[in-house]
Structure formats: C-alpha cells, structure tokens
Design a protein around this motif. Structure first.
Motif, PDB file in Angstrom:
ATOM      1  N   LYS A 270      10.109   6.764   1.383  1.00  0.00           N
ATOM      2  CA  LYS A 270       9.339   6.872   2.582  1.00  0.00           C
ATOM      3  C   LYS A 270       9.157   8.385   3.294  1.00  0.00           C
ATOM      4  N   GLY A 271       8.350   8.297   4.400  1.00  0.00           N
ATOM      5  CA  GLY A 271       8.382   9.677   4.944  1.00  0.00           C
ATOM      6  C   GLY A 271       7.269   9.436   6.131  1.00  0.00           C
TER       7      GLY A 271
ATOM      8  N   VAL B 164       5.398   8.058  -1.745  1.00  0.00           N
ATOM      9  CA  VAL B 164       5.919   7.439  -3.071  1.00  0.00           C
ATOM     10  C   VAL B 164       5.454   8.486  -4.075  1.00  0.00           C
ATOM     11  N   ALA B 165       4.382   8.999  -4.067  1.00  0.00           N
ATOM     12  CA  ALA B 165       3.799   9.965  -5.156  1.00  0.00           C
ATOM     13  C   ALA B 165       4.495  11.240  -5.050  1.00  0.00           C
ATOM     14  N   GLU B 166       4.830  11.717  -3.756  1.00  0.00           N
ATOM     15  CA  GLU B 166       5.664  12.970  -3.398  1.00  0.00           C
ATOM     16  C   GLU B 166       6.992  12.877  -4.013  1.00  0.00           C
ATOM     17  N   GLU B 167       7.584  11.821  -3.565  1.00  0.00           N
ATOM     18  CA  GLU B 167       9.154  11.637  -3.648  1.00  0.00           C
ATOM     19  C   GLU B 167       9.470  11.064  -5.245  1.00  0.00           C
TER      20      GLU B 167
ATOM     21  N   HIS C 199      18.262   8.458  -4.006  1.00  0.00           N
ATOM     22  CA  HIS C 199      19.189   9.339  -3.384  1.00  0.00           C
ATOM     23  C   HIS C 199      18.792  10.473  -2.652  1.00  0.00           C
ATOM     24  N   ARG C 200      18.880  10.936  -1.444  1.00  0.00           N
ATOM     25  CA  ARG C 200      18.511  11.951  -0.890  1.00  0.00           C
ATOM     26  C   ARG C 200      19.816  12.892  -0.420  1.00  0.00           C
TER      27      ARG C 200
ATOM     28  N   GLN D  89      14.022  17.897  -4.623  1.00  0.00           N
ATOM     29  CA  GLN D  89      14.197  18.530  -3.260  1.00  0.00           C
ATOM     30  C   GLN D  89      14.727  17.495  -2.428  1.00  0.00           C
ATOM     31  N   GLU D  90      13.826  16.631  -2.235  1.00  0.00           N
ATOM     32  CA  GLU D  90      14.056  15.477  -1.074  1.00  0.00           C
ATOM     33  C   GLU D  90      14.779  14.361  -1.944  1.00  0.00           C
ATOM     34  N   VAL D  91      14.762  14.085  -3.163  1.00  0.00           N
ATOM     35  CA  VAL D  91      15.148  12.950  -3.898  1.00  0.00           C
ATOM     36  C   VAL D  91      15.549  13.747  -5.229  1.00  0.00           C
ATOM     37  N   ASP D  92      17.150  13.664  -5.486  1.00  0.00           N
ATOM     38  CA  ASP D  92      17.779  14.227  -6.447  1.00  0.00           C
ATOM     39  C   ASP D  92      17.791  13.157  -7.668  1.00  0.00           C
TER      40      ASP D  92
END
Length: 325
Positions: free
Chosen positions: A55-56, A72-75, A44-45, A117-120
């Motif tokens: 994705k990005g 995937v690692a960042e989010e 969820h973004r 931040q991008e994914v809560d």
C-alpha cells in the motif's frame, strides 16, 4: 473523483477529517497442490519492521485505484488487475486520521520482485497465519472479507466496466452529423484520464458506440493497451431510441466470454444498460446502480465484478469519476 464501493466501513469516525488517503491490495493465490487452499501475500517493511499489505499514499492527481495498482507494482513488482473491493481501514497517524482502500488482487504465477528498499521480503501464508502476523490489527478486516468472499465463490471475478463518453462539444454549436460531434477540450483531457484509470482493471476488449465522442473517449486506453475494439451501432443514441432491446442485447452479450471488458456509450442509453446489468445482481446491489438522470457524469465509469463460472452473478460494484474541471 468519487468511489462508491459496495463494501462499507464499519468503524465509527463521525466528524473526523481524513488527513491521509492511501490504497493497496491483498495479493492472493490458490495453492498449486490444493486448489481449495487460499494463500495471501504479506510484505515486510524494514523501515517499520512490520508485516502488512502492499500500500501507499495517493499521489497528486491520482485516483484511488490508480494508487493501488501503482503501489503494488512498485513494492512487489506485480502488474495485475484489481479484483473485488475490500473494506477500507481507518487509523490515526501523526498527521491525523488515515484511510487505506484495499482490493483483492490475484497472483497467477507471476514472479514477484520486492523493491528492496521499502519491502525487503515477502511471505505466502495461510489467512490464519497472516492474521496472526499482521502488525496493524486493522489490517485483519480486509483479510476476513477476502476469506469470506472465497468461501462464497465470489473472490475469482472478472471486471465489466461501463463508461459514459467524455464531455463533447455542445449540440447547440454543432451543425454537422450528430455521430461526428467531437469531444470538447475538457473531454479530451477526460479521455486521457479514463485511459489511465482503466489500466487498474486492464480490459482487453472494448465494445463502443461508433460515434466519434465514444471512440475518442476509449482511444487513449485502446492505444496504450492494444485492447480489441468492437463498434456496435446498437450503442448509439439513435439506435437505442428506436430499439432499446438491441442495446440490452449488447450488454447481455458482454457476459458470454467471461473476460474483462469495457463498454462505452451515451447518457440516453445508460438506463437500459443498468437495467440489464441489474438482472445479474441481487436487489441490494441493484439499488446502488445509478437510477436518475444523468446517471453518470461525462467520463465517469461503473465497474461490475462478475464471479467466474456464473453468468448470473455480479458480486460488487464500484463507481469512479477520473477527471473533472
């Protein structure tokens, strides 16, 4: 850079120029109480208040698989090898046509940490529920392919990666032993790029020709990953020229352990390598393997995805050129 996936996009965007390229993954697992029950992970973004896949957008100088693993690692805090390629999706954004490349990624009990931040939040759910919750209808396409692959026994795979050594100094300017001919300056940069790209599949075994230009090509990845390296004379140009069946036997031996592995060899050996790999796939995939000289550019790789539990079944193939100047 090139990517030849054996999953074709079915949407007609003829004549549309791609303005934005992105990459991501569909994380999946098998239910702990029912191993036949497939589950997928939605994110969820909060910025968009939507449910989607991790994705990005591509960073400058980054290959598409590198982008997928980084995002995937960042989010969600997951560092895992890419599995089979899934159909890319296309849709329009204010900048123009956007393409998103996807892979399946298995989550084996790893703790996931949304970046906040991008994914809560994240949600494990059945594919049926995911199809209902996905905000972008286009995101259902890769999900359907993943579910179909699971039903065919082609979702659980391991990667077998073929690497052509990076650009070497010209033969004409080298007077010493052929096995000692080193990489050119471009080749050294290619070797670094190969090392970064191989992180997308994380092979912990490398089988290589012992000649310097092959060893130097896989050295950056081997050092960064602590991968176990085995040098085999059957992969050299000279040995292949005299006994190609020995080269084929090395390729066949890669299937024995059913674990991620990379093989690095020379251009003259590639026809034998691909012919042996062709014995493990159907005619459709076999027809997509490189079949004309030089087969691969220096530093270029082919990734074969092998179904677990079946030595005879390569179910997808990809091809990437990580660096060219």
């Amino acid at each position: 850079m090139s990517s030849d996936s054996l999953v074709a996009d079915q949407t007609d965007h003829a004549g549309d120029e791609i303005a934005v390229t992105a990459a991501g993954a569909l994380p999946w697992r098998l239910n702990s109480s029912d191993k036949d029950q497939l589950e997928v992970l939605l994110i969820h973004r909060p910025r968009y208040d939507d449910w989607s896949w991790p994705k990005g957008k591509l960073d400058p100088g980054e290959t598409i698989p590198e982008c997928a693993t980084r995002e995937v690692a960042e989010e969600i805090g997951l560092s895992a090898p890419l599995g089979i390629p899934l159909p890319p999706i296309h849709y329009h954004v204010p900048a123009g046509l956007k393409i998103v490349h996807y892979w399946a990624v298995r989550v084996n009990g790893a703790m996931l940490v949304p970046d906040g931040q991008e994914v809560d939040s994240v949600m494990w759910c059945s594919p049926e529920k995911a199809a209902r919750l996905l905000t972008n209808p286009s995101d259902v396409g890769p999900l359907e392919h993943l579910v179909s692959a699971h039903a065919r026994g082609e979702l659980e795979t391991w990667p077998l990666v073929i690497v052509r050594h990076a650009k070497a100094k010209p033969r004409s300017s080298w007077t010493k032993a052929e096995g000692d001919r080193p990489l050119a300056a471009t080749g050294m940069r290619q070797a670094q790029a190969v090392g970064r790209l191989l992180q997308a599949w994380k092979p912990l075994r490398i089988v290589s020709s012992p000649w310097l230009r092959c060893v130097a090509t896989i050295a950056p990845y081997a050092k960064a990953s602590d991968a176990k390296v085995k040098l085999d004379d059957a992969l050299t140009e000279h040995r292949h020229g005299r006994r190609p069946h020995k080269t084929a036997a090395v390729v066949e031996g890669l299937f024995d352990k059913q674990r991620a592995v990379a093989l690095c060899t020379h251009r003259p050996a590639l026809p034998t390598v691909f012919a042996q790999l062709g014995e493990h796939m159907g005619s459709r995939l076999r027809g997509l393997l490189p079949d004309t000289d030089p087969f691969l550019a220096p530093g270029e790789i082919v990734v074969c995805h092998v179904a677990h539990g079946s030595k005879e079944k390569i179910v997808a193939v990809e091809r990437f050129r990580p660096f060219d100047d």
